[in-house]
Design an enzyme around this catalytic site. Structure first.
Site, PDB file in Angstrom:
ATOM      1  CD  GLU A 173      28.535  45.486  26.409  1.00  0.00           C
ATOM      2  OE1 GLU A 173      29.176  45.151  25.386  1.00  0.00           O
ATOM      3  OE2 GLU A 173      28.830  45.091  27.544  1.00  0.00           O
ATOM      4  CD  GLU A 316      28.604  37.567  26.548  1.00  0.00           C
ATOM      5  OE1 GLU A 316      27.744  36.769  26.988  1.00  0.00           O
ATOM      6  OE2 GLU A 316      29.660  37.177  26.035  1.00  0.00           O
TER       7      GLU A 316
END
Length: 352
Positions: A173, A316
């Site tokens: 994310e 991430e």
């Protein structure tokens, strides 16, 4: 797409494939269970994919990107504009997860499910529900309908990956403020006080950290999200990235695609997904334990064991990227190594 129908379509792990994978590990000419969690992960992949013939050569990390209105409350060190900048860097292949995934032989797929701003970002899949959530101290983060739409984005993406022949997915994310939303979601789903599940995120002063905890407390008190209804929790104090990830995990269960979690934020989304569809648990693998306070707590609640303990908390999808090479090595041993019978050595026996 009807969420109830999708949930009903998710089956549990294939027990026959699990048994075959366990039997294969027993036959491999090495001490029993000597690759630890990596052996367990290969077995989970077999059960999730429905076959003991493991093929994880084609991998992708899906990164859900969205902004969070709660940043108005000073819960972050950086501004909301950073979300779009990092998403753009992912599209160019120069963010942290891209560099790591490149070494791991995995594709990175950034998706805009709620980045603030009007202009599409080249190379980022445009699936925007809205330009960021609302500030949950003023209103629910999103409507229930918006939460379901974000989940649908994730479900459809899982289907697309399966159609393209991916054998293993990773998840990540990007969204400034999402350690606040994920901590709020976890506080409700784990039935824990915000202090127990909230960390400093990307770095906060002591005053900023105290403010972050108070914001979460006030938001939960204001909206009273229903712990028994994870969609309600996501809608009231979550984010579009979390909702899309929850949908992605359910979608992975639907299409039998094993998926690797990253850290705290993906763990919060996974906990919501499992609350909606308990069978999803069988399709999840933990990469590492987040350095955030609730890192261990989330994995315990999901019943997952991580292969990596490195103090990571970058996000991430970097945890998935870090695990992929280890899984490739384990899969190579599983598929290529000689059996005890082939080298004419007596097989180890389980004594306990």
């Amino acid at each position: 797409m009807n969420l109830d129908e999708v949930v009903k379509s998710v089956k549990q792990a294939d027990e026959a494939a699990v048994k075959q994978a366990l039997r294969r590990w027993d036959q491999v000419a090495k001490p029993l269970n000597s690759l630890g969690v990596l052996e367990e992960d290969i077995v989970r992949i077999a059960g999730a994919s429905g076959t003991a013939a493991i093929d994880i050569s084609k991998k992708a990390i899906v990164v859900m990107c969205a902004d969070n209105g709660i940043v108005e409350e000073g819960v972050t060190q950086t501004g909301q504009e950073v979300t779009a900048i990092v998403a753009g860097n992912m599209a160019k292949g120069c963010s942290c997860v891209c560099i790591m995934a490149g070494k791991a032989g995995a594709d990175v797929i950034p998706i805009d499910v709620g980045i603030a701003g009007h202009d599409p970002i080249p190379g980022v899949l445009p699936r925007k529900i809205k330009e960021g959530t609302q500030n949950f101290l003023k209103a629910p983060s999103m409507s229930r309908g918006q939460a379901l739409r974000a989940m649908e984005v994730g479900i459809r993406l899982a289907y697309e990956l399966k159609e393209k022949g991916y054998g293993l997915a990773g998840s990540g994310e990007m969204g400034i403020g999402n350690t606040t939303t994920s901590s709020a979601v976890l506080s409700v789903l784990l039935d824990q006080e915000p202090e127990a599940v909230t960390g400093r995120g990307a770095g906060l002063t002591t005053d900023g950290y105290s403010r972050k905890i108070q914001v979460i407390k006030d938001g939960i008190a204001l909206h009273r999200p229903d712990r028994s209804d994870p969609v309600d929790v996501l809608a009231k104090v979550g984010g579009f990235d979390l909702a899309a990830l929850a949908g992605f995990y359910i979608g992975c269960g639907m299409v039998r695609l094993p998926v690797v979690l990253d850290g705290l934020i993906t763990g919060a989304a996974a906990l919501a997904a499992v609350g909606i569809c308990p069978s999803v648990r069988d399709f999840l693998l933990a990469s590492h334990v987040s350095a955030e306070p609730a890192g261990e707590m989330v994995l315990d609640a999901l019943g997952l064991r991580p292969a990596i303990r490195a103090g990571m908390c970058l996000g991430e999808g970097t945890g998935a990227a870090a695990l992929f090479p280890l899984l490739d090595m384990a899969a190579a041993v599983y598929t290529q190594m000689s059996s005890f019978e082939e080298i004419q050595v007596g097989q180890y026996e389980h004594l306990v």
